[in-house]
Design a protein around this motif. Structure first.
Motif, PDB file in Angstrom:
ATOM      1  N   THR A 187       0.841  -1.196   0.000  1.00  3.72           N
ATOM      2  CA  THR A 187       0.000   0.000   0.000  1.00  3.72           C
ATOM      3  C   THR A 187       0.881   1.254   0.000  1.00  3.72           C
ATOM      4  O   THR A 187       2.073   1.176   0.296  1.00  3.72           O
ATOM      5  CB  THR A 187      -0.922   0.023   1.247  1.00  3.72           C
ATOM      6  N   PHE A 188       0.242   2.381  -0.276  1.00  2.00           N
ATOM      7  CA  PHE A 188       0.958   3.659  -0.269  1.00  2.00           C
ATOM      8  C   PHE A 188       1.597   3.901   1.107  1.00  2.00           C
ATOM      9  O   PHE A 188       2.761   4.292   1.207  1.00  2.00           O
ATOM     10  CB  PHE A 188      -0.015   4.786  -0.613  1.00  2.00           C
ATOM     11  N   LYS A 189       0.824   3.638   2.156  1.00  2.00           N
ATOM     12  CA  LYS A 189       1.322   3.869   3.517  1.00  2.00           C
ATOM     13  C   LYS A 189       2.562   3.015   3.787  1.00  2.00           C
ATOM     14  O   LYS A 189       3.539   3.483   4.378  1.00  2.00           O
ATOM     15  CB  LYS A 189       0.223   3.572   4.534  1.00  2.00           C
ATOM     16  N   GLU A 190       2.555   1.753   3.337  1.00  2.00           N
ATOM     17  CA  GLU A 190       3.719   0.883   3.512  1.00  2.00           C
ATOM     18  C   GLU A 190       4.909   1.391   2.693  1.00  2.00           C
ATOM     19  O   GLU A 190       6.053   1.349   3.158  1.00  2.00           O
ATOM     20  CB  GLU A 190       3.369  -0.546   3.098  1.00  2.00           C
ATOM     21  N   ALA A 191       4.630   1.874   1.484  1.00  2.00           N
ATOM     22  CA  ALA A 191       5.701   2.409   0.635  1.00  2.00           C
ATOM     23  C   ALA A 191       6.343   3.627   1.282  1.00  2.00           C
ATOM     24  O   ALA A 191       7.576   3.776   1.267  1.00  2.00           O
ATOM     25  CB  ALA A 191       5.153   2.756  -0.744  1.00  2.00           C
ATOM     26  N   ILE A 192       5.535   4.490   1.880  1.00  2.00           N
ATOM     27  CA  ILE A 192       6.072   5.674   2.559  1.00  2.00           C
ATOM     28  C   ILE A 192       6.901   5.241   3.771  1.00  2.00           C
ATOM     29  O   ILE A 192       7.962   5.811   4.047  1.00  2.00           O
ATOM     30  CB  ILE A 192       4.941   6.643   2.966  1.00  2.00           C
ATOM     31  N   GLY A 193       6.447   4.221   4.475  1.00  2.00           N
ATOM     32  CA  GLY A 193       7.224   3.695   5.593  1.00  2.00           C
ATOM     33  C   GLY A 193       8.594   3.204   5.145  1.00  2.00           C
ATOM     34  O   GLY A 193       9.604   3.465   5.791  1.00  2.00           O
ATOM     35  N   LEU A 194       8.618   2.490   4.009  1.00  2.00           N
ATOM     36  CA  LEU A 194       9.894   2.030   3.445  1.00  2.00           C
ATOM     37  C   LEU A 194      10.767   3.203   3.026  1.00  2.00           C
ATOM     38  O   LEU A 194      11.974   3.208   3.266  1.00  2.00           O
ATOM     39  CB  LEU A 194       9.637   1.151   2.215  1.00  2.00           C
ATOM     40  N   LEU A 195      10.154   4.196   2.406  1.00  2.00           N
ATOM     41  CA  LEU A 195      10.900   5.384   1.973  1.00  2.00           C
ATOM     42  C   LEU A 195      11.541   6.075   3.171  1.00  2.00           C
ATOM     43  O   LEU A 195      12.720   6.432   3.133  1.00  2.00           O
ATOM     44  CB  LEU A 195       9.966   6.352   1.231  1.00  2.00           C
ATOM     45  N   ARG A 196      10.774   6.235   4.252  1.00  2.00           N
ATOM     46  CA  ARG A 196      11.297   6.896   5.458  1.00  2.00           C
ATOM     47  C   ARG A 196      12.387   6.077   6.144  1.00  2.00           C
ATOM     48  O   ARG A 196      13.375   6.620   6.617  1.00  2.00           O
ATOM     49  CB  ARG A 196      10.171   7.154   6.464  1.00  2.00           C
ATOM     50  N   SER A 197      12.206   4.752   6.184  1.00  2.00           N
ATOM     51  CA  SER A 197      13.160   3.933   6.941  1.00  2.00           C
ATOM     52  C   SER A 197      14.398   3.540   6.137  1.00  2.00           C
ATOM     53  O   SER A 197      15.491   3.471   6.692  1.00  2.00           O
ATOM     54  CB  SER A 197      12.468   2.672   7.482  1.00  2.00           C
ATOM     55  N   LYS A 198      14.235   3.275   4.836  1.00  2.00           N
ATOM     56  CA  LYS A 198      15.355   2.791   4.023  1.00  2.00           C
ATOM     57  C   LYS A 198      15.893   3.834   3.046  1.00  2.00           C
ATOM     58  O   LYS A 198      17.024   3.731   2.599  1.00  2.00           O
ATOM     59  CB  LYS A 198      14.939   1.551   3.229  1.00  2.00           C
ATOM     60  N   GLU A 225      11.451  12.269  -7.454  1.00  2.00           N
ATOM     61  CA  GLU A 225      12.713  11.868  -6.820  1.00  2.00           C
ATOM     62  C   GLU A 225      12.484  10.828  -5.735  1.00  2.00           C
ATOM     63  O   GLU A 225      13.281   9.900  -5.577  1.00  2.00           O
ATOM     64  CB  GLU A 225      13.448  13.093  -6.263  1.00  2.00           C
ATOM     65  N   ASP A 226      11.369  10.956  -4.981  1.00  2.00           N
ATOM     66  CA  ASP A 226      11.026   9.938  -3.983  1.00  2.00           C
ATOM     67  C   ASP A 226      10.791   8.592  -4.666  1.00  2.00           C
ATOM     68  O   ASP A 226      11.211   7.548  -4.164  1.00  2.00           O
ATOM     69  CB  ASP A 226       9.756  10.321  -3.220  1.00  2.00           C
ATOM     70  N   GLU A 227      10.094   8.619  -5.805  1.00  2.00           N
ATOM     71  CA  GLU A 227       9.810   7.385  -6.543  1.00  2.00           C
ATOM     72  C   GLU A 227      11.109   6.691  -6.962  1.00  2.00           C
ATOM     73  O   GLU A 227      11.224   5.467  -6.880  1.00  2.00           O
ATOM     74  CB  GLU A 227       8.972   7.682  -7.789  1.00  2.00           C
ATOM     75  N   LYS A 228      12.087   7.467  -7.402  1.00  2.00           N
ATOM     76  CA  LYS A 228      13.368   6.895  -7.827  1.00  2.00           C
ATOM     77  C   LYS A 228      14.111   6.265  -6.651  1.00  2.00           C
ATOM     78  O   LYS A 228      14.687   5.181  -6.772  1.00  2.00           O
ATOM     79  CB  LYS A 228      14.216   7.960  -8.516  1.00  2.00           C
ATOM     80  N   VAL A 229      14.090   6.926  -5.501  1.00  2.00           N
ATOM     81  CA  VAL A 229      14.722   6.368  -4.308  1.00  2.00           C
ATOM     82  C   VAL A 229      13.987   5.090  -3.902  1.00  2.00           C
ATOM     83  O   VAL A 229      14.615   4.078  -3.573  1.00  2.00           O
ATOM     84  CB  VAL A 229      14.741   7.395  -3.153  1.00  2.00           C
ATOM     85  N   LEU A 230      12.677   5.124  -3.948  1.00  2.00           N
ATOM     86  CA  LEU A 230      11.890   3.942  -3.597  1.00  2.00           C
ATOM     87  C   LEU A 230      12.202   2.773  -4.537  1.00  2.00           C
ATOM     88  O   LEU A 230      12.241   1.621  -4.110  1.00  2.00           O
ATOM     89  CB  LEU A 230      10.400   4.282  -3.617  1.00  2.00           C
ATOM     90  N   GLY A 231      12.475   3.075  -5.806  1.00  2.00           N
ATOM     91  CA  GLY A 231      12.869   2.032  -6.749  1.00  2.00           C
ATOM     92  C   GLY A 231      14.147   1.333  -6.324  1.00  2.00           C
ATOM     93  O   GLY A 231      14.266   0.108  -6.417  1.00  2.00           O
ATOM     94  N   VAL A 232      15.109   2.097  -5.829  1.00  2.00           N
ATOM     95  CA  VAL A 232      16.364   1.515  -5.332  1.00  2.00           C
ATOM     96  C   VAL A 232      16.082   0.663  -4.094  1.00  2.00           C
ATOM     97  O   VAL A 232      16.585  -0.458  -3.954  1.00  2.00           O
ATOM     98  CB  VAL A 232      17.409   2.620  -5.015  1.00  2.00           C
TER      99      VAL A 232
END
Length: 182
Positions: free
Chosen positions: A1-12, A52-59
């Motif tokens: 979910t979006f919320k989980e993706a944001i959690g990953l973005l914030r933590s990783k 830019e967030d999307e690109k970081v999330l891709g990594v």
């Protein structure tokens, strides 16, 4: 979910950006990366995600799950168009999704509101005068099945599948500030 993706973005995500920060070659680049790093650390659950967030999330998705192709669903209602169907379990979220390849959005889609009353209410809540799109709303008064739609950026898909460095290489007649006609 979006919320989980944001959690990953914030933590990783910060670790990805810190690596980029160390490799940056100019003060300007370091400043941009630092600004992005600072924003990722405090990204709100319902705040929209930048390119830019999307690109970081891709990594992050590749490092954490070994996946380059992934889907994020249940986007916040304030980040989607007025005609996007709210999640029936929690109206803060929507029945919307994006498909990503290597951190680049290639498809965006959602279930659409098919109830004219709900559509009118959503318009009003977003400051859109319902009369400005009355023929669209009226079309649903005759009955409509629950339905969805999606948009696919085929040139972007081809660019990513072929690992090209520029989307113009995928277009027969690319446009840019210096080229408006074939």
């Amino acid at each position: 979910t979006f919320k989980e993706a944001i959690g990953l973005l914030r933590s990783k995500g910060p670790a990805v950006l810190e690596k980029r920060l160390k490799a940056a070659e100019s003060d300007y680049d370091r400043g941009l990366i630092q600004r992005h790093l600072d924003s990722v650390k405090v990204h709100e659950d319902e705040e929209d995600i930048s390119t830019e967030d999307e690109k970081v999330l891709g990594v992050v998705m590749l490092e954490e799950f070994g996946e380059e192709l992934y889907i994020i669903d249940k986007f916040p209602k304030d980040t989607r168009p007025f005609y996007t169907m709210p999640d029936p379990k929690d109206a803060r979220w929507t029945n919307a999704y994006d498909i990503f390849l290597r951190g680049e959005e290639i498809t965006s889609g959602a279930q659409r509101i098919h109830d004219p009353k709900m559509l009118t209410e959503r318009c009003q809540a977003m400051g859109i005068p319902p009369e400005s799109i009355q023929p669209y709303i009226d079309a649903f008064k005759y009955g409509s099945y629950p339905h969805a739609g999606a948009g696919i950026g085929m040139e972007r898909v081809v660019m990513l599948f072929l690992s090209l460095n520029n989307i113009r290489k995928t277009s027969m007649f690319p446009r840019d500030p210096k080229r408006l006609t074939p």
